[in-house]
Structures are given as structure tokens and as C-alpha cells.
Design a protein around this motif. Structure first.
Motif, PDB file in Angstrom:
ATOM      1  N   ILE A 110      45.821  24.790 -43.422  1.00  0.00           N
ATOM      2  CA  ILE A 110      46.571  23.982 -42.449  1.00  0.00           C
ATOM      3  C   ILE A 110      45.925  24.075 -41.079  1.00  0.00           C
ATOM      4  N   ALA A 111      45.538  25.294 -40.681  1.00  0.00           N
ATOM      5  CA  ALA A 111      44.932  25.491 -39.363  1.00  0.00           C
ATOM      6  C   ALA A 111      43.614  24.732 -39.229  1.00  0.00           C
ATOM      7  N   LEU A 112      42.817  24.705 -40.277  1.00  0.00           N
ATOM      8  CA  LEU A 112      41.509  24.040 -40.207  1.00  0.00           C
ATOM      9  C   LEU A 112      41.630  22.533 -40.032  1.00  0.00           C
ATOM     10  N   ASN A 113      42.790  21.979 -40.286  1.00  0.00           N
ATOM     11  CA  ASN A 113      42.986  20.540 -40.107  1.00  0.00           C
ATOM     12  C   ASN A 113      43.286  20.164 -38.656  1.00  0.00           C
ATOM     13  N   ALA A 114      43.539  21.141 -37.794  1.00  0.00           N
ATOM     14  CA  ALA A 114      43.864  20.869 -36.397  1.00  0.00           C
ATOM     15  C   ALA A 114      42.598  20.543 -35.600  1.00  0.00           C
ATOM     16  N   ASP A 115      42.776  19.808 -34.497  1.00  0.00           N
ATOM     17  CA  ASP A 115      41.639  19.454 -33.647  1.00  0.00           C
ATOM     18  C   ASP A 115      41.057  20.683 -32.952  1.00  0.00           C
ATOM     19  N   THR A 116      41.942  21.564 -32.489  1.00  0.00           N
ATOM     20  CA  THR A 116      41.496  22.798 -31.833  1.00  0.00           C
ATOM     21  C   THR A 116      42.326  23.961 -32.361  1.00  0.00           C
ATOM     22  N   ILE A 117      41.709  25.158 -32.377  1.00  0.00           N
ATOM     23  CA  ILE A 117      42.383  26.364 -32.860  1.00  0.00           C
ATOM     24  C   ILE A 117      42.267  27.443 -31.796  1.00  0.00           C
ATOM     25  N   PHE A 118      43.411  28.013 -31.424  1.00  0.00           N
ATOM     26  CA  PHE A 118      43.443  29.126 -30.474  1.00  0.00           C
ATOM     27  C   PHE A 118      44.143  30.299 -31.143  1.00  0.00           C
ATOM     28  N   MET A 119      43.616  31.512 -30.890  1.00  0.00           N
ATOM     29  CA  MET A 119      44.136  32.702 -31.548  1.00  0.00           C
ATOM     30  C   MET A 119      44.444  33.788 -30.537  1.00  0.00           C
ATOM     31  N   THR A 120      45.489  34.547 -30.803  1.00  0.00           N
ATOM     32  CA  THR A 120      45.764  35.727 -29.984  1.00  0.00           C
ATOM     33  C   THR A 120      44.802  36.829 -30.406  1.00  0.00           C
ATOM     34  N   PRO A 121      44.572  37.828 -29.565  1.00  0.00           N
ATOM     35  CA  PRO A 121      43.577  38.867 -29.876  1.00  0.00           C
ATOM     36  C   PRO A 121      43.813  39.581 -31.203  1.00  0.00           C
ATOM     37  N   SER A 122      45.059  39.752 -31.618  1.00  0.00           N
ATOM     38  CA  SER A 122      45.361  40.513 -32.841  1.00  0.00           C
ATOM     39  C   SER A 122      45.551  39.634 -34.072  1.00  0.00           C
ATOM     40  N   SER A 123      45.280  38.352 -33.969  1.00  0.00           N
ATOM     41  CA  SER A 123      45.528  37.441 -35.081  1.00  0.00           C
ATOM     42  C   SER A 123      44.342  37.393 -36.036  1.00  0.00           C
ATOM     43  N   ALA A 124      44.545  36.729 -37.190  1.00  0.00           N
ATOM     44  CA  ALA A 124      43.491  36.630 -38.210  1.00  0.00           C
ATOM     45  C   ALA A 124      43.644  35.322 -38.969  1.00  0.00           C
ATOM     46  N   ILE A 125      42.540  34.895 -39.578  1.00  0.00           N
ATOM     47  CA  ILE A 125      42.535  33.667 -40.363  1.00  0.00           C
ATOM     48  C   ILE A 125      41.622  33.850 -41.572  1.00  0.00           C
ATOM     49  N   GLY A 126      42.038  33.317 -42.737  1.00  0.00           N
ATOM     50  CA  GLY A 126      41.178  33.380 -43.925  1.00  0.00           C
ATOM     51  C   GLY A 126      41.917  33.831 -45.164  1.00  0.00           C
ATOM     52  N   ALA A 127      41.165  34.464 -46.112  1.00  0.00           N
ATOM     53  CA  ALA A 127      41.705  34.970 -47.377  1.00  0.00           C
ATOM     54  C   ALA A 127      42.584  33.925 -48.048  1.00  0.00           C
ATOM     55  N   ALA A 128      41.966  32.786 -48.372  1.00  0.00           N
ATOM     56  CA  ALA A 128      42.724  31.644 -48.885  1.00  0.00           C
ATOM     57  C   ALA A 128      42.544  31.444 -50.387  1.00  0.00           C
ATOM     58  N   GLU A 129      42.299  32.514 -51.130  1.00  0.00           N
ATOM     59  CA  GLU A 129      42.132  32.396 -52.576  1.00  0.00           C
ATOM     60  C   GLU A 129      43.448  31.976 -53.224  1.00  0.00           C
ATOM     61  N   PRO A 130      43.455  30.893 -54.030  1.00  0.00           N
ATOM     62  CA  PRO A 130      44.696  30.452 -54.668  1.00  0.00           C
ATOM     63  C   PRO A 130      45.114  31.404 -55.773  1.00  0.00           C
ATOM     64  N   ARG A 131      46.409  31.675 -55.841  1.00  0.00           N
ATOM     65  CA  ARG A 131      46.935  32.579 -56.859  1.00  0.00           C
ATOM     66  C   ARG A 131      48.132  31.959 -57.555  1.00  0.00           C
ATOM     67  N   LEU A 132      48.365  32.411 -58.796  1.00  0.00           N
ATOM     68  CA  LEU A 132      49.512  31.955 -59.558  1.00  0.00           C
ATOM     69  C   LEU A 132      50.765  32.651 -59.052  1.00  0.00           C
ATOM     70  N   ILE A 133      51.928  32.172 -59.510  1.00  0.00           N
ATOM     71  CA  ILE A 133      53.185  32.765 -59.069  1.00  0.00           C
ATOM     72  C   ILE A 133      53.302  34.215 -59.538  1.00  0.00           C
ATOM     73  N   THR A 134      52.526  34.589 -60.573  1.00  0.00           N
ATOM     74  CA  THR A 134      52.526  35.962 -61.073  1.00  0.00           C
ATOM     75  C   THR A 134      51.637  36.883 -60.258  1.00  0.00           C
ATOM     76  N   GLY A 135      50.854  36.314 -59.329  1.00  0.00           N
ATOM     77  CA  GLY A 135      49.967  37.106 -58.504  1.00  0.00           C
ATOM     78  C   GLY A 135      48.531  37.115 -58.973  1.00  0.00           C
TER      79      GLY A 135
END
Length: 448
Positions: A110-135
Motif C-alpha cells: 500500500i505504501a509503495l503506491n503513494a506518490d511520496t513516503i515519509f517515515m519516523t526514525p523508528s519505523s520500518a517497511i518491508g517483509a511482504a511475503e504472502p502467507r496462508l491463514i495457517t501461517g
């Protein structure tokens, strides 16, 4: 003449200086404008789509200058993220993403679809591996599909598509960032360094400064109570529970007399399912019509037994449920699981607590045992030789009245008109043979 020219030049200098000073002051103060501030600080679910569509629509109607989405999420449903990402990517108003905490999994897309991205110093983005409802990790086909969407979102906004894909696929290595077998997850500093975010900010004012509207009027949006409820009711964890309650509640009504609390609870569960999906935009008027028709037919079955109305009502209800689901296959699977579980529960309940009410009318509960004097059919041997009156014509079967009771009989062969005296000449099990009583009577006994 020379003085006139001198004065003219002086006036032009003063005017130009005034304009430049005004522009400088204006730039120093910053632009004013209208900014819509939309929080997205929860699990990504189907119910969020309607909320964001409403807020984006309101921003467009108000001619907002910018939209800021404040994000803090650990992810959620892939389908919901795709819908939200497309909404952001197709917006006519510039959209900025303010990652205040986490933008993990579906949140990263969702974030990558925005025109600009701003982050606070302690924030993070990534780890987008799709998983099943079982994990468990999704199948390779799903991973590839999700990775291609991540690449497309990054490319559309000038970000590194390889890093975006590496957030999804463990088999992709980014030199100096991650090795094969690891997912990319970036801190705020790393995101800015690798061009996946535009800048690091501390608060709302910093975001407004970055987008060029430091003096903007900010309209802070929030979910309505109905949207909050819809988000819960459309959750893939809640939908099967509503199905189970609904089916068990209606099923219990077949085992108990009247219409009581279980039936009300069952209909309420299905009603909540339809309400949540209607508010979320998945169910239309036609699905509500099927719901109402199904409930009415099921209720009519209680007063007009026969089974047909109940079956039609159940079909209407099931059809409406599947049509209202945000994903038809999910609706079918959830419903089938709920039907199996509810059937097991109802069978066990009937076994240990017995059956009453409407269900009792549909099942044979009497037990006929020879020890108790039951035989396969009633014998009317005692009627031989007795006289009665034909109620209907005997062609050769009909009805006779004898000692104030009606009996199904057959004539010995000749036609017997109605209201004629007859006599029982033979009984074979439950078969009663008669003839007009004016004739000579001879009894025929079967040898046992």
C-alpha cells in the motif's frame, strides 16, 4: 524630461522590490491549502476498502490539495491490499504515506503506491511475503503474483523494483542489503538511503512542510461506527463463526417446538453478515432481497409445513450469502465448513438430548415391537359378518361406515352405489371385502 524618466525608473525599482519582498515573505510563510489526513492504523482487511473509498471521495469533493495516509500496520489480506493500493495509485489528488510505525507485508505494498513516503526514525517497511491463514508461506504462484504487483507499484513511483520484489521473494538477493533466503525489511534510514522513502520526519507538521503545505487546514478523518462494525463482520475469522451460529440456530428450531431464542440468534447472525458486507460495499440490493426472501420462506415453513417453502428459503439464503461474500470461493468454502460442523453438532445434540418440534414431524420416532403387541398391520378380523353402509360408491374400492367408524373397503366384484347396506364377507390383513347385504352371506376363512 530627464527628471520624468528618472522618477519612472525609481518607481519601477520600488514596485519590483515590493513584489519580490512579498514573494519572499510568502515563500517564508509557506503555502496554505486543504489536506485530508487519513489514519490507517489497523490490520488490512476488506472492510477498510469502503472506509478509504469514502474518505478519498470526500477529499475529491472538497477539492483537497493533498491526502496524507498515516500508516502503522503489520499487514493483512492480499486482496484488500490490492484494492487499497489501486485506490491510492489512481487518485487524482497527490497521496503521501506517513509511516508512523510499521508498514509490513500488505502495508508495504500500500505504501509503495503513494506518490511520496515519509517515515519516523523508528519505523520500518518491508517483509511482504504472502502467507496462508495457517501461517505457512503461500505457494510459488501466489508469491510470484504478489512480487509482480510490488514491482509495479515501485516502478510507478520511481522506486527500486528489485528491492520491492526482494521484500516478497526470499530467493532474490540485493548486494549490500540482503542475502538469498532473507526477506528485505528496511529501517527508516535504510529506506531513505536506497530510495524507497523520501525523507525522515518527526511529526505531522514535518509532513506538511515536506509536501509544501505548512499552513494547511488539516481535515482528520476517521471510521464511522458502521464502518468499524463492517470491518469486524467481514473479517475472514468472523465470517465462518457467523455462518456456524446462523446454521445451528436455525437447525435447533427444527428440533424444538415454536420459534425461540436459537432461531432469533441464527437469523441475527445471518443479518449481521449481510449488514457488514452491505456497508463494506460487497452486498447489493439483490443480495438483501434474497436474504429477506429466504427468511420469510423459512418462517412460513413453520406455519405451512411441507418442506418446499423451507427448501426454497434455504436456497435463497445460501445464494445470497455467496453473492454477498467479497470472494465467492471464500464464501463457499466457509459455508461448507460451517455446514459440516453445525451438522455434527446438531446430530450429537439430537442423540443426547432428543428431538422435538418441527423436526419430530419430519422423522419417525415411534418404535413398534412385537413384545409390546405390535404387528406389521392391524387386523380387522372381528368385522367379518358385520353390516354397515357404503359412504361412497364402491368401484370396487371405497369407504364404508360401520359402528360409527369409516373403513376403506373393496366390493367382492359388483358395483355398489353409495348409501347402500353392505356386509363384510372377508378380511385379509387390513383388506376388507364387502358385498351388498341383500345377498346370501358366506364367510371365507383363511387357513392358518
Amino acid at each position: 524630461m530627464g527628471k520624468a524618466r528618472l522618477w519612472t525608473c525609481l518607481c519601477l525599482v520600488i514596485f519590483s522590490g515590493t513584489v519580490m519582498l512579498g514573494q519572499a515573505q510568502s515563500q517564508g510563510e509557506g503555502k496554505t491549502g486543504l489536506v485530508y489526513w487519513i489514519p490507517l492504523n489497523q490490520t488490512i482487511e476488506q472492510g477498510l476498502t469502503a472506509y478509504l473509498e469514502r474518505t478519498f471521495s470526500e477529499a475529491e469533493e472538497a477539492a483537497a490539495d493533498a491526502i496524507v495516509v498515516e500508516m502503522d500496520t503489520l499487514g493483512g489480506e492480499v486482496n484488500a491490499a490490492l484494492d487499497i493500493g489501486k485506490l491510492i495509485g489512481h487518485s487524482d489528488i497527490p497521496v503521501s504515506m506517513y509511516i508512523k510505525g510499521e508498514a509490513i507485508s500488505a502495508g508495504a505494498y500500500i505504501a509503495l503506491n503513494a506518490d511520496t513516503i515519509f517515515m519516523t526514525p523508528s519505523s520500518a517497511i518491508g517483509a511482504a511475503e504472502p502467507r496462508l491463514i495457517t501461517g505457512e508461506t503461500a505457494d510459488p504462484k501466489t508469491v510470484a503474483f504478489w512480487a509482480s504487483n510490488m514491482r509495479a507499484a515501485a516502478e510507478a513511483n520511481g522506486r527500486d523494483p528489485d528491492i520491492a520484489e526482494a521484500m516478497v521473494d526470499r530467493n532474490i538477493a540485493i548486494e549490500g542489503l540482503t542475502e538469498r533466503g532473507e526477506l528485505v525489511s528496511l529501517s527508516a534510514n535504510e529506506a531513505v538511503e536506497y530510495g524507497m522513502a523520501d525523507n525522515i520526519v518527526q511529526n505531522q507538521q514535518d509532513v506538511l512542510d515536506e509536501i509544501g503545505y505548512p499552513k494547511a487546514s488539516v481535515v482528520e478523518m476517521d471510521m464511522t461506527p458502521a464502518e468499524r462494525l463492517a470491518r469486524i463482520l467481514t473479517s475472514p475469522y468472523v465470517v465462518p463463526i457467523l455462518f456456524l451460529i446462523g446454521l445451528i440456530g436455525i437447525g435447533i428450531e427444527l428440533f424444538t417446538p415454536g420459534f425461540g431464542f436459537p432461531g432469533v440468534l441464527g437469523l441475527l447472525a445471518f443479518g449481521l453478515y449481510f449488514f457488514g458486507h452491505f456497508i463494506a460495499g460487497f452486498a447489493g440490493v439483490e443480495t438483501v432481497a434474497l436474504l429477506v426472501a429466504g427468511i420469510v420462506l423459512i418462517l412460513l415453513e413453520l406455519f405451512v409445513p411441507g418442506g418446499i417453502l423451507g427448501v426454497l428459503g434455504f436456497i435463497a439464503l445460501i445464494t445470497g450469502i455467496i453473492m454477498a461474500a467479497f470472494d465467492a470461493m471464500f464464501g463457499i468454502v466457509s459455508l461448507m465448513i460451517a455446514m459440516v460442523v453445525s451438522a455434527v453438532i446438531l446430530v450429537l445434540s439430537a442423540r443426547y438430548f432428543g428431538t422435538r418440534g418441527t423436526w419430530r414431524k419430519l422423522t419417525l420416532t415411534d418404535r413398534q415391537q412385537n413384545e409390546a403387541g405390535y404387528v406389521s398391520s392391524r387386523s380387522y378380523k372381528e368385522l367379518e359378518g358385520k353390516r354397515g353402509m357404503s359412504v361412497t360408491p364402491l368401484r370396487p374400492s371405497g369407504i364404508m361406515m360401520l359402528d360409527g367408524k369409516r373403513y376403506d373397503v373393496v366390493s367382492e366384484g359388483a358395483f355398489v352405489a353409495a348409501n347402500q347396506p353392505v356386509v363384510v364377507v372377508q378380511v385379509e390383513g387390513s383388506r376388507i371385502v364387502v358385498r351388498p347385504s341383500g345377498e346370501t352371506v358366506q364367510f371365507h376363512h383363511n387357513e392358518s
